[in-house]
Write a protein that holds these residues in place. Structure first.
Motif, short mmCIF file in Angstrom:
data_model
loop_
_atom_site.label_atom_id
_atom_site.label_comp_id
_atom_site.label_asym_id
_atom_site.label_seq_id
_atom_site.Cartn_x
_atom_site.Cartn_y
_atom_site.Cartn_z
N PHE A 1 42.07 32.77 45.07
CA PHE A 1 41.27 33.09 43.88
C PHE A 1 39.80 32.83 44.10
N PRO A 2 38.95 33.76 43.73
CA PRO A 2 39.25 35.18 43.53
C PRO A 2 39.35 35.89 44.88
N CYS A 3 40.23 36.83 44.96
CA CYS A 3 40.48 37.51 46.24
C CYS A 3 39.43 38.56 46.56
N HIS A 4 38.60 38.90 45.61
CA HIS A 4 37.47 39.82 45.81
C HIS A 4 36.21 39.12 45.35
N LYS A 5 35.11 39.43 46.00
CA LYS A 5 33.83 38.82 45.62
C LYS A 5 33.45 39.26 44.20
N THR A 6 33.09 38.29 43.38
CA THR A 6 32.70 38.59 42.01
C THR A 6 31.69 37.56 41.51
N PHE B 1 37.98 37.43 35.99
CA PHE B 1 38.80 37.98 37.08
C PHE B 1 40.26 38.03 36.66
N ASN B 2 40.82 39.22 36.61
CA ASN B 2 42.20 39.43 36.18
C ASN B 2 43.13 39.49 37.39
N CYS B 3 44.10 38.61 37.42
CA CYS B 3 45.06 38.55 38.53
C CYS B 3 46.36 39.30 38.22
N LEU B 4 46.43 39.93 37.05
CA LEU B 4 47.66 40.60 36.63
C LEU B 4 48.15 41.58 37.70
N PHE B 5 47.25 42.38 38.23
CA PHE B 5 47.61 43.32 39.28
C PHE B 5 47.12 42.76 40.61
N CYS B 6 47.78 41.74 41.07
CA CYS B 6 47.42 41.14 42.36
C CYS B 6 47.49 42.20 43.45
N TYR B 7 48.46 43.06 43.36
CA TYR B 7 48.58 44.21 44.25
C TYR B 7 48.42 45.44 43.38
N CYS B 8 47.44 46.26 43.64
CA CYS B 8 47.10 47.39 42.78
C CYS B 8 48.17 48.48 42.81
N PRO B 9 48.70 48.85 41.65
CA PRO B 9 49.69 49.92 41.59
C PRO B 9 49.13 51.29 41.99
N LEU C 1 37.07 46.37 42.24
CA LEU C 1 37.43 45.34 41.25
C LEU C 1 38.15 45.93 40.04
N ILE C 2 38.49 47.21 40.07
CA ILE C 2 39.14 47.83 38.91
C ILE C 2 40.37 47.07 38.44
N PRO C 3 41.34 46.76 39.31
CA PRO C 3 42.53 46.06 38.79
C PRO C 3 42.23 44.64 38.33
N HIS C 4 41.10 44.10 38.73
CA HIS C 4 40.76 42.72 38.39
C HIS C 4 39.77 42.62 37.23
N ALA C 5 39.34 43.75 36.70
CA ALA C 5 38.41 43.75 35.58
C ALA C 5 39.18 43.50 34.27
N PRO C 6 38.51 42.98 33.26
CA PRO C 6 39.20 42.73 31.99
C PRO C 6 39.89 43.97 31.41
N LYS C 7 39.33 45.15 31.64
CA LYS C 7 39.97 46.37 31.12
C LYS C 7 40.75 47.11 32.20
#
Length: 85
Positions: free
Chosen positions: A16-21, A27-35, A60-66
């Protein structure tokens, strides 16, 4: 918590976080692996390595709040396109 199924942050993860931000609190971890990884037109900021592998390090799309809403929209669009074909 309202909409808790849309956002999850695992601050205890060793990556955490797995991408620079600049905003780790968002940082949203819900989609740890992007579908959307296997979608050629995912809409994300990706590049292809010399070996042809999709590198999503800068996305950062899968890790953004939206990100939840964005990903579900893309999946629904893909399913609708496949039904038409």
């Amino acid at each position: 918590m309202e909409n808790s199924y849309r956002f999850f942050s695992n601050r205890e993860c060793k990556f955490f976080p797995c991408h620079k931000t600049d905003r780790p609190e968002d940082f949203n971890c819900l989609f740890c692996y992007c579908p959307l990884y296997f979608f050629e037109e995912c809409g994300g900021n990706y590049r292809r390595t010399d070996a042809g592998v999709k590198d999503c390090t800068l996305c950062l799309i899968p890790h953004a709040p939206k990100g939840y809403d964005y990903i579900l929209k893309k999946i629904r669009e893909r399913l609708a396109d496949e039904k038409k074909a």
